[in-house]
Design a protein around this motif. Structure first.
Motif, PDB file in Angstrom:
ATOM      1  N   UNK A   1       3.848  21.674  -6.646  1.00  0.00           N
ATOM      2  CA  UNK A   1       4.243  20.766  -5.574  1.00  0.00           C
ATOM      3  C   UNK A   1       4.592  19.410  -6.175  1.00  0.00           C
ATOM      4  N   UNK A   2       5.427  18.665  -5.462  1.00  0.00           N
ATOM      5  CA  UNK A   2       5.908  17.392  -6.002  1.00  0.00           C
ATOM      6  C   UNK A   2       4.761  16.475  -6.415  1.00  0.00           C
ATOM      7  N   UNK A   3       3.692  16.458  -5.629  1.00  0.00           N
ATOM      8  CA  UNK A   3       2.588  15.549  -5.950  1.00  0.00           C
ATOM      9  C   UNK A   3       1.688  16.066  -7.072  1.00  0.00           C
ATOM     10  N   UNK A   4       1.992  17.255  -7.590  1.00  0.00           N
ATOM     11  CA  UNK A   4       1.238  17.807  -8.722  1.00  0.00           C
ATOM     12  C   UNK A   4       1.967  17.643 -10.054  1.00  0.00           C
ATOM     13  N   UNK A   5       3.235  17.287 -10.009  1.00  0.00           N
ATOM     14  CA  UNK A   5       4.069  17.375 -11.201  1.00  0.00           C
ATOM     15  C   UNK A   5       3.651  16.387 -12.279  1.00  0.00           C
ATOM     16  N   UNK A   6       3.409  15.139 -11.926  1.00  0.00           N
ATOM     17  CA  UNK A   6       3.065  14.139 -12.936  1.00  0.00           C
ATOM     18  C   UNK A   6       1.777  14.537 -13.653  1.00  0.00           C
ATOM     19  N   UNK A   7       0.788  15.008 -12.914  1.00  0.00           N
ATOM     20  CA  UNK A   7      -0.450  15.480 -13.545  1.00  0.00           C
ATOM     21  C   UNK A   7      -0.174  16.668 -14.457  1.00  0.00           C
ATOM     22  N   UNK A   8       0.735  17.553 -14.032  1.00  0.00           N
ATOM     23  CA  UNK A   8       1.073  18.711 -14.858  1.00  0.00           C
ATOM     24  C   UNK A   8       1.733  18.288 -16.163  1.00  0.00           C
ATOM     25  N   UNK A   9       2.649  17.336 -16.083  1.00  0.00           N
ATOM     26  CA  UNK A   9       3.295  16.835 -17.303  1.00  0.00           C
ATOM     27  C   UNK A   9       2.261  16.203 -18.222  1.00  0.00           C
ATOM     28  N   UNK A  10       1.345  15.441 -17.653  1.00  0.00           N
ATOM     29  CA  UNK A  10       0.304  14.822 -18.472  1.00  0.00           C
ATOM     30  C   UNK A  10      -0.576  15.890 -19.138  1.00  0.00           C
ATOM     31  N   UNK A  11      -0.892  16.947 -18.415  1.00  0.00           N
ATOM     32  CA  UNK A  11      -1.684  18.024 -18.998  1.00  0.00           C
ATOM     33  C   UNK A  11      -0.939  18.704 -20.142  1.00  0.00           C
ATOM     34  N   UNK A  12       0.351  18.907 -19.970  1.00  0.00           N
ATOM     35  CA  UNK A  12       1.170  19.501 -21.040  1.00  0.00           C
ATOM     36  C   UNK A  12       1.143  18.622 -22.282  1.00  0.00           C
TER      37      UNK A  12
END
Length: 573
Positions: A527-538
């Motif tokens: 979801x759009x509000x999850x993407x930044x956290x996902x990029x940071x996790x990557x």
């Protein structure tokens, strides 16, 4: 050859810009008058939108989500200071005071009134610019290396061949109504800085055993719904045969390409379905049947065009002067961490000692990737006029370049860029993102690419943290058409509509350089509000598990695969 393709090249103060002659200017004046009449008929209701659409697209005018958008052609990404100033004036007079530089090395104006579009075309013509072949099923603007003619590792100057292709392809009568749009890129160095393997045709300059110039020819690359890395169909094409061979490729595509389904009409689908060997045999047969003498590039023609790209009047350093300039620059860098970072990240080696090419980042934290205000365009134009022979380049990564800058001018240029809010020392880092306009402008988009790019940039805004990560390309597309080149980002983000919810698919390990690759899909969309956290996790996985700082993100993905990232991102699922 069409009139518009017959112009010469301006040599004032070294700027390599083609200049129209009287016939060219009359052609554009007639074209503006013709379009003015077409617009008047559309506004009066005498032309329907279906009737008007092909006419406006021939003039680079799109109907976007909220307004008309005009795409202006910048041949091989080269602008003069005068042209950039005119673009700034157009943005203030007819738009909202800014322009958007694209991955095709062009510029777009997003808030155009239909009745004013002919006036914009007239203003463009005043400085030898136009919007021809920025739309439609034709050969689009040929792109090339933003450091062309300046790079230390260059084999030949690719602008010479991009100009040849421009003259050959502009309003080519046989190729004005192709099955689909067609894109060509040329690189003049062993290092591919023009993304040639994701183009319909990609050309890489090389030299034969006897030292003669030629090209490796790649065909059938492209992104969009079906991302494909191009196939090399010729190891070495001699320089004189270039246009004839391109003609043969286009003829095969024009005859064999599908016209019943726009999603299957690109040359990459033709080559895939036919097979590379069969496609190559057809091209070679077509080339054998061509009147080669008519297409052969005479060495005198190459020399004549190359002369227009002759070196500007470099004021070179003496040996002692160069030593002193290097020492002064080193001292200035030691005294100012921001300036040091800027020089380290934003300069590129020049073939002339004491000079560099300087990338002006259009990716400030919180900004819109590729956007420049009228004031910023004028600031860059002034710097180019004062320090870079009035020449500016547009990059396919949506930045600008001052190609010829003396190292003793770097500090003054940096200070001026700071004042213009253009001094981000982030070229190649995670905040130097490629992003399409997305749902803020485009009626085809599923997601808002711009706010996503801004949010990621703000999360990673600390430059020390960016430096620790190192080179990392994040590319964002708002829909499957892939205008943000997400397939070839180290981290690619694709906006998708999932039951009416804005979500993003993530791909990892893409590349648009010599090691060109399409990124692999990581897993379920976010979801759009999850993407930044996902990029940071990557990024955290990469930093924690890379062998050392020299192991690039792509190399890590190739070595470790996707499982370390999946374990981090999906472990709770």
């Amino acid at each position: 050859m069409d009139m518009i393709a017959a112009g010469t090249i301006e040599q004032g103060r070294g700027a390599a810009i083609y200049r129209y002659d009287a016939l060219d200017k009359q052609f554009l004046a007639d074209r503006v008058a013709e379009f003015r009449d077409q617009v008047a008929r559309r506004i009066a209701g005498r032309l329907s939108e279906d009737e008007f659409k092909p006419l406006r697209l021939m003039n680079g005018l799109y109907l976007q989500l909220h307004a008309y958008m005009l795409r202006v052609a910048i041949p091989y990404g080269v602008l003069s200071s005068a042209q950039l100033r005119q673009l700034a004036a157009i943005s203030e007079t007819f738009d909202r005071g800014y322009g958007h530089f694209t991955t095709r090395q062009n510029i777009q104006f997003n808030w155009i009134k239909l009745e004013e579009a002919p006036d914009i075309l007239a203003a463009l013509a005043e400085v030898d610019l136009h919007a021809l072949q920025t739309s439609g099923n034709c050969i689009r603007n040929t792109t090339t290396d933003e450091f062309a003619g300046a790079a230390a590792d260059e084999i030949v100057d690719p602008r010479v061949y991009a100009e040849l292709i421009r003259q050959w392809s502009t309003r080519h009568p046989e190729f004005s109504f192709l099955p689909r749009k067609f894109k060509i890129a040329v690189t003049g160095a062993e290092t591919d800085r023009a993304a040639i393997q994701v183009h319909d045709i990609g050309l890489q300059a090389t030299r034969g055993p006897d030292g003669a110039v030629g090209f490796a020819v790649y065909v059938g690359g492209g992104l969009g719904r079906t991302p494909v890395i191009a196939t090399r169909i010729r190891e070495f094409l001699p320089e004189p045969e270039l246009l004839g061979y391109l003609e043969a490729i286009l003829r095969v595509y024009n005859a064999q390409g599908r016209r019943d389904n726009m999603y299957k009409a690109r040359i990459k689908i033709l080559l895939r379905d036919m097979g590379a060997a069969a496609f190559t045999r057809l091209v070679e047969a077509e080339y054998a049947a061509i009147d080669r003498a008519a297409y052969r590039i005479d060495s005198a023609l190459v020399a004549d065009i190359a002369a227009h790209f002759a070196d500007p009047p470099f004021q070179t350093f003496s040996d002692a002067g160069l030593i002193a300039a290097d020492a002064a620059l080193a001292a200035a860098r030691r005294a100012d961490r921001g300036f040091d970072r800027f020089v380290a990240r934003n300069t590129h080696p020049h073939r002339v000692a004491g000079f560099v090419s300087l990338v002006v980042s259009l990716k400030p934290v919180g900004g819109i990737p590729g956007d420049a205000t009228a004031a910023q365009m004028r600031a860059v134009a002034a710097l180019a006029e004062a320090h870079s022979f009035s020449e500016i380049r547009v990059t396919h990564a949506q930045n600008l370049v001052l190609p010829h800058l003396r190292i003793d001018a770097l500090r003054a240029v940096y200070d001026a860029l700071v004042a213009a809010k253009l001094a981000s020392g982030n070229v190649g880092l995670i905040t130097d993102m490629i992003a399409c306009p997305g749902l803020d402008y485009c009626s085809l988009a599923n997601s808002r690419s711009i706010p996503m790019a801004q949010a990621i940039a703000e999360r990673f805004g600390d430059l020390d943290a960016q430096d620790e990560i190192g080179t990392l390309h994040v590319n964002i597309s708002g829909c499957i058409n892939a205008c943000g080149h997400h397939h070839v980002g180290h981290i690619g983000l694709l906006g998708v509509d999932k039951h009416g919810v804005e979500t993003y698919q993530v791909t990892l390990g893409g590349s648009a350089s010599n090691d060109a690759a399409v990124g692999e899909i990581l897993g379920r969309a976010f979801a759009a509000d999850e993407v930044v956290d996902a990029v940071e996790a990557i990024v955290r996985v990469y930093l924690a598990q890379r062998r050392d700082r020299d192991e690039s993100f792509k190399a890590f993905v190739m070595r470790a695969g996707l499982e370390p990232f999946r374990a981090s991102l999906y472990q709770a699922a």
